[in-house]
Design an enzyme around this catalytic site. Structure first.
Site, PDB file in Angstrom:
ATOM      1  N   ILE A 237       0.840  -1.188   0.000  1.00 22.17           N
ATOM      2  CA  ILE A 237       0.000   0.000   0.000  1.00 22.17           C
ATOM      3  C   ILE A 237       0.882   1.247   0.000  1.00 22.17           C
ATOM      4  O   ILE A 237       2.022   1.214   0.456  1.00 22.17           O
ATOM      5  CB  ILE A 237      -0.971   0.032   1.198  1.00 22.17           C
ATOM      6  CG1 ILE A 237      -0.213   0.212   2.523  1.00 22.17           C
ATOM      7  CG2 ILE A 237      -1.828  -1.221   1.237  1.00 22.17           C
ATOM      8  CD1 ILE A 237      -1.132   0.479   3.720  1.00 22.17           C
ATOM      9  N   SER A 238       0.374   2.325  -0.543  1.00 22.48           N
ATOM     10  CA  SER A 238       1.046   3.618  -0.555  1.00 22.48           C
ATOM     11  C   SER A 238       2.403   3.484  -1.256  1.00 22.48           C
ATOM     12  O   SER A 238       2.477   2.987  -2.377  1.00 22.48           O
ATOM     13  CB  SER A 238       1.170   4.157   0.870  1.00 22.48           C
ATOM     14  OG  SER A 238       1.536   5.515   0.864  1.00 22.48           O
ATOM     15  N   ASN A 239       3.501   3.873  -0.614  1.00 25.09           N
ATOM     16  CA  ASN A 239       4.809   3.677  -1.242  1.00 25.09           C
ATOM     17  C   ASN A 239       5.093   2.211  -1.478  1.00 25.09           C
ATOM     18  O   ASN A 239       5.766   1.841  -2.450  1.00 25.09           O
ATOM     19  CB  ASN A 239       5.912   4.287  -0.375  1.00 25.09           C
ATOM     20  CG  ASN A 239       6.015   5.793  -0.542  1.00 25.09           C
ATOM     21  OD1 ASN A 239       5.293   6.394  -1.324  1.00 25.09           O
ATOM     22  ND2 ASN A 239       6.906   6.405   0.218  1.00 25.09           N
ATOM     23  N   GLY A 241       2.857   0.074  -2.319  1.00 25.93           N
ATOM     24  CA  GLY A 241       2.131  -0.227  -3.545  1.00 25.93           C
ATOM     25  C   GLY A 241       2.902   0.235  -4.769  1.00 25.93           C
ATOM     26  O   GLY A 241       2.929  -0.448  -5.798  1.00 25.93           O
ATOM     27  N   HIS A 500      -6.616   7.926   2.820  1.00 20.46           N
ATOM     28  CA  HIS A 500      -5.310   7.265   2.778  1.00 20.46           C
ATOM     29  C   HIS A 500      -4.935   6.538   4.069  1.00 20.46           C
ATOM     30  O   HIS A 500      -4.177   5.571   4.015  1.00 20.46           O
ATOM     31  CB  HIS A 500      -4.221   8.294   2.451  1.00 20.46           C
ATOM     32  CG  HIS A 500      -2.956   7.689   1.934  1.00 20.46           C
ATOM     33  ND1 HIS A 500      -2.774   7.309   0.615  1.00 20.46           N
ATOM     34  CD2 HIS A 500      -1.803   7.362   2.559  1.00 20.46           C
ATOM     35  CE1 HIS A 500      -1.571   6.789   0.455  1.00 20.46           C
ATOM     36  NE2 HIS A 500      -0.954   6.814   1.624  1.00 20.46           N
TER      37      HIS A 500
END
Length: 564
Positions: A237-239, A241, A500
């Site tokens: 997820i996020s970075n 991801g 987020h």
């Protein structure tokens, strides 16, 4: 490739998934204690790191649904293998960790590989990958992707060993800056001089290779474990991801499937924007614009708006006109009202500046003490002036930090505190300007641009439509459009009323408005796993019409509207 390996066993009151804390222990507001605050043991550091990372990613609050509607915190005994991984061409190692549960399913031979979200340490994806894979008998391999919490005290010449304890410059450290001049704190994401984001995909693949090597070592009767005979699924997820998507473009069919949520990805596609671009824009304009949405003004809003005018970003003769100009400018560049409302949380926590300061240093490959806009990092006094870190503060860095200050008693220090807003203009100029420093930073950003996923790779991307940190309009949406246009097998779930940060849903007002994203990550993993088993087709694209639970109400399955 892998060195300084450390092996530990986790049973009898300890385990792989929660360090023995379980859901009740993770919910406790105070961190697990150290017997000696200045010299915690590796086991104590690990327990606190697991506690910190669970609480930084998942909504564990009562009524939030974790452990009842979705997710598992079952006790999973097993072994951990940790090492430092050397990437060809990089000057600093990244951490890799493999968790092998005692219940490893020999018939399925499953390895989940993941990368930490944000700049977090090696346990930064335990709530994402560990919570799904370990209870199912899968091994899980992690990487901190060249960031993490291996901070280094420049004055004391002390950093972090593989077990989380502190050591001197003569020890094998997880991060040792190439300069030890000056004072304050250096950390890997900002000061490795490697621009780690450019290599996120290679970090992830190395973690998968380490996972296979460890499986062969831990389970010799089932060896060898290879990409050909072991199911490898990537998730992040996020970075994290973004790291999965960068790995998905690498040559070879080593990866069987991937699930990605809210990815920070800079695609070679129309509408895609670099994180640094919209972060510096938000840092300058969002504090001025928020009252246009009926949100409270920040305390120094007049100065913020005046600074944006001085920077030439907006115009306006008075504060209301400046607020409207900032709001209109953000809309014109692609921000939605939903993203701006959720992004107000990043204003509150000064996250935009934190990202901009760290990433400017990383993209420009600057050493500690060389930041292009004069920022440094240190413990601070009440007046924000730098001071030396205490022994207890240093000892807790590895377990408590998020990998990007401020936090864990390390703060951003402005070269001139009276000119802090002007320093934001400097950070923006590194994107919009053309001097030597700007060219250096933009060269690093260009190195992070993503390609297309491998042909035939099953890939599900999940993104909250209210994401205010990595808006889908700048990241996943352009990436998906380009991938589909090229004939790649990408499925896209767009989740209404999701932003987020699941971890902030424990705040009553946030939990009333927003839904968690982790249930969709776990469900997507279930779907790709069933697809690889030949039991089901991949799900269709979906815009998921969720229903917020409202204030004071527990989350129910009907709120999530999980796609069928």
């Amino acid at each position: 490739m892998f060195r300084a390996q450390r092996i530990s066993e986790h049973r009898d009151g300890d385990d792989l998934l929660s360090a023995g804390l379980g859901l009740d222990g993770l919910r406790v507001m105070t961190a697990p204690a150290f017997a000696n605050a200045e010299a915690p043991t590796p086991a104590e550091l690990r327990r606190r790191a697991v506690w910190s990372n669970w609480r930084g990613i998942a909504d564990l609050a009562p009524g939030g649904g974790f452990g009842t509607l979705y997710g598992s915190l079952a006790s999973v005994p097993g072994r951990e293998f940790q090492a430092l991984a050397d990437l060809p061409g990089a000057s600093q190692p990244h951490r890799v960790l493999a968790q092998i549960p005692d219940s490893f399913d020999a018939k399925k031979r499953c390895l989940l590989v993941t990368a930490s979200s944000g700049s977090r340490g090696i346990y930064g994806a335990i709530a994402v990958a560990g919570a799904w894979g370990l209870p199912k008998g899968c091994a899980v391999a992690y990487t901190d992707k060249g960031a993490g919490t291996d901070y280094f005290d420049l004055a004391e010449k002390r950093g972090v060993r593989i077990d989380g304890t502190l050591g001197g410059s003569d020890d094998t450290l997880a991060f040792k800056p190439d300069t030890s001049a000056g004072s304050g704190v250096a950390f890997k994401h900002a000061h490795s001089r490697d621009n780690p984001e450019a290599d996120w995909g290679r970090h992830l693949k190395q973690a998968a290779e380490y996972g296979l090597q460890v499986l062969s070592e831990a389970l010799p009767q089932q060896a060898p474990f290879t990409f050909a005979n072991t199911r490898v699924i990537a998730v992040g997820i996020s970075n994290g991801g973004g790291a999965v998507l960068r790995a998905a473009e690498l040559d070879g069919d080593w990866l069987d499937a991937a699930v990605v949520a809210e990815p920070n990805i800079y695609a070679d596609a129309k509408g895609s924007r670099a994180l640094y671009d919209y972060t510096t824009e938000a840092a300058l304009l969002m504090p001025c614009a928020l009252p246009q949405l009926g949100l409270p003004a920040v305390p120094d809003q007049a100065q913020r708006c005046a600074n944006a005018v001085q920077a030439g970003l907006i115009a306006g003769a008075d504060l209301p006109a400046q607020q409207k100009a900032a709001y209109d400018a953000l809309h014109a560049s692609g921000w939605t009202d939903e993203a701006l409302r959720a992004g107000s949380l990043s204003v509150m926590f000064d996250l935009w500046r934190a990202v901009a300061v760290t990433y400017a240093s990383a993209y420009g490959r600057y050493a500690a003490g060389e930041a292009p806009c004069g920022h440094s990092f240190a413990a601070v006094n009440a007046d924000r002036s730098a001071r030396a870190s205490s022994a207890a503060e240093r000892a807790a860095w590895w377990a408590e930090a998020s990998g990007i200050p401020p936090g864990a008693a390390v703060n951003i220090v402005d070269k001139d505190p009276a000119a802090a807003l002007a320093a934001l203009n400097c950070l923006r100029q590194l994107w919009s300007g053309d001097d030597a420093a700007a060219q250096r930073v933009k060269k690093g950003i260009a190195e992070t641009r993503a390609g297309l996923p491998r042909q035939g790779l099953p890939l599900i991307i999940v993104h909250g439509l209210d994401d205010g940190l990595v808006p889908p309009a700048f990241s996943s949406a352009p990436y998906v459009a380009a991938a589909k246009a090229a004939g790649r097998d990408v499925r896209y779930w767009q989740v209404k009323h999701a932003q987020h940060f699941d971890a902030f849903l424990g705040l009553p007002q946030f939990g009333a408005l927003y839904l968690p994203l982790l249930p969709y990550v776990y469900n997507a993993l279930d779907r790709v796993d069933a697809h690889l088993d030949g039991a089901a087709a991949l799900p269709a694209d979906a815009v998921i019409a969720t229903t917020p639970r409202g204030l004071g109400k527990p989350l129910e399955a009907a709120n999530l509207a999980m796609p069928q």
